[in-house]
Structure formats: C-alpha cells, structure tokens
Design an enzyme around this catalytic site. Sequence first.
Site, short mmCIF file in Angstrom:
data_model
loop_
_atom_site.label_atom_id
_atom_site.label_comp_id
_atom_site.label_asym_id
_atom_site.label_seq_id
_atom_site.Cartn_x
_atom_site.Cartn_y
_atom_site.Cartn_z
N HIS A 37 -9.25 3.77 2.71
CA HIS A 37 -10.09 2.85 1.92
C HIS A 37 -9.77 1.40 2.28
O HIS A 37 -10.66 0.57 2.38
CB HIS A 37 -9.83 3.03 0.42
CG HIS A 37 -10.21 4.37 -0.12
ND1 HIS A 37 -9.29 5.24 -0.63
CD2 HIS A 37 -11.42 4.98 -0.26
CE1 HIS A 37 -9.90 6.33 -1.06
NE2 HIS A 37 -11.19 6.20 -0.85
N SER A 186 -7.71 11.14 -0.72
CA SER A 186 -7.07 11.09 -2.05
C SER A 186 -6.62 12.49 -2.45
O SER A 186 -5.69 12.65 -3.23
CB SER A 186 -8.06 10.56 -3.09
OG SER A 186 -8.54 9.30 -2.67
#
Length: 280
Positions: A37, A186
């Site tokens: 990210h 994640s």
Amino acid sequence: MRVIEAAAEMRAYIKEEKKAGRRIGLVPTMGYLHDGHRSLIEKAASQNDTVIVSVFVNPTQFGAGEDLETYPRDLERDKETAEAGGAKVIFHPPVGEMYPKGYKTYVNVEEITGILCGKSRPTHFRGVTTVVSKLFNIVSPDRAYFGLKDAQQLAVICRMVEDMNFDIEIVPCPIVRESDGLAMSSRNTYLSVEERRQALSLGRGLAAARKLYEGGEKSIEKLTGIIRNEIDAMPMSEIDYIEAVEFPSLEPVVSAGRGTLIALAVKFGNTRLIDNIILD
Ligand code: PAF
C-alpha cells in the site's frame, strides 16, 4: 493526519482542493496498510498534489463464511503509514455511511468477473466495483492507484472506468514482495509459521514458470504445470485455480506470449492467497 468519516465532508474538502487547482490521487484500501500500500501512496504522492487514502473494509465484497469479521484493522498504524507515504487525508467511513438503510444499488461488470477468483467468489467483484464507484463519486480523483497483485480486480476496474465513462486515470502499480518472495497482503498475518513457509511455493512456482517462458516455452499447460507441481508438493496447500488469460482483457489464451497473465489462488489452512505474473 486528518481522518474524514462523512461523504459530505469529503466532498466539501475535495471541492476546496479542486478550487485551489490541486490534482487529487486516490488510493482505495481496506486498511491494515503494508509496504505494498505504501508504494501506491508514494506513487500517488509523486503524481498528485493531494493524496486521499480510503480505509474501508467493504462488506459487500465478502461472501458468506469469508473473513469480514476477522479482517485485520489498525487505524492508528494506518494513519502513520499513510502520512509517511505522503497522504493528506484518510477517508474512513462507517458502513452505514456507504450503505445506509434501504441501500439497493450495485455496479456489475459482466463476464470477466465470473472467471478466475470470480468462480469461487461469485459476488466479490460486484462488491468491489460498487464500492470503488462510490469512492470515485465521493472523492472525484484525477488518478486512482491499484496494485497488480489483484490483477483481475485491476482489469475489472479498468473495464468499469471505460464502460461507465469515469474521467479518472487508473494507475497500475507493481506487486511488492517480502524479501523471501511472498507477495505482500494484509491477509498474510493470518498464516501460521508453517503455512507461511509453505506459501513461499507460490512465488517460487511463478518464478519457475517465468524462467521456463524466458527459455522459450509457450505451452500454457507446461507453464501452469510447473507452478502446480511446486505448490502441490506443499501438504497444506489447496489450489483453487492456476490459469492463464490475456491481460488486461482477461480473454482466454492458447499459448503464452507478451501480456499473458498467469494467476493463481491457493488456500493454506483458512487463508486464501492470490499471486500472479504478467509475461513480457
Ligand atoms: O483491493 C482492495 O483492497 C479492495 O478490493 C478495494 C479496491 C479497496 C475495494 O474495497
């Protein structure tokens, strides 16, 4: 780091930014930000004046029995990561802000959402395209940033942007890997030590397929076969699919060439991981 929860406040902020002539970059995420990210945020900061990171665990893209409730969340850490990457604002709406009582509207891209991940997650992309459309309408970015790890998602969003006349440039960003080759996600946090060790077979298999292709092999069967062998050797692996299609059209391919996407999804215990390569 400013955190905005209401769509109306977000719109008002964007209106002021646009009035000041600032270019807006949007990085849509479900939070629990990692270096993958961070690379999107940094890219957005290098190309825009104002970067907005949305952090929203979107319930409509999770199927029944999936990990909506347990999906990792850590807004405080996300604020630090977003700020360090160069973002100005986090848009963090509550579920009721995005899907208020009586909500009934969905955006659906046809055909290319029923293959690859769409086979085992039939409502997933409808949820993604719906929430991304809503984010586009709320933030009105000039550019939006998506990682190539979710290559099908990226292809579906590009199709939607074209089909729905969104005036937004979609910027694809390369996969970021851990030093041992595992693609950042994640969901990696769910893996046990042993599952994580066995999950390295994904990157190894894909690297072996790339090497075989670079040596002249064009057979899809052979290229996907070498990946399958690598992953099947791991007792905790459960392959959902290993397939090759054209990128970004996601049309079928008969033999490998420039632009062939080899994508896979594999479960280790309860954790479903995706990864891919695009041949050049
Ligand atoms: O890739 C993701 O994290 C999500 O699918 C997205 C694009 C933020 C939509 O919820």
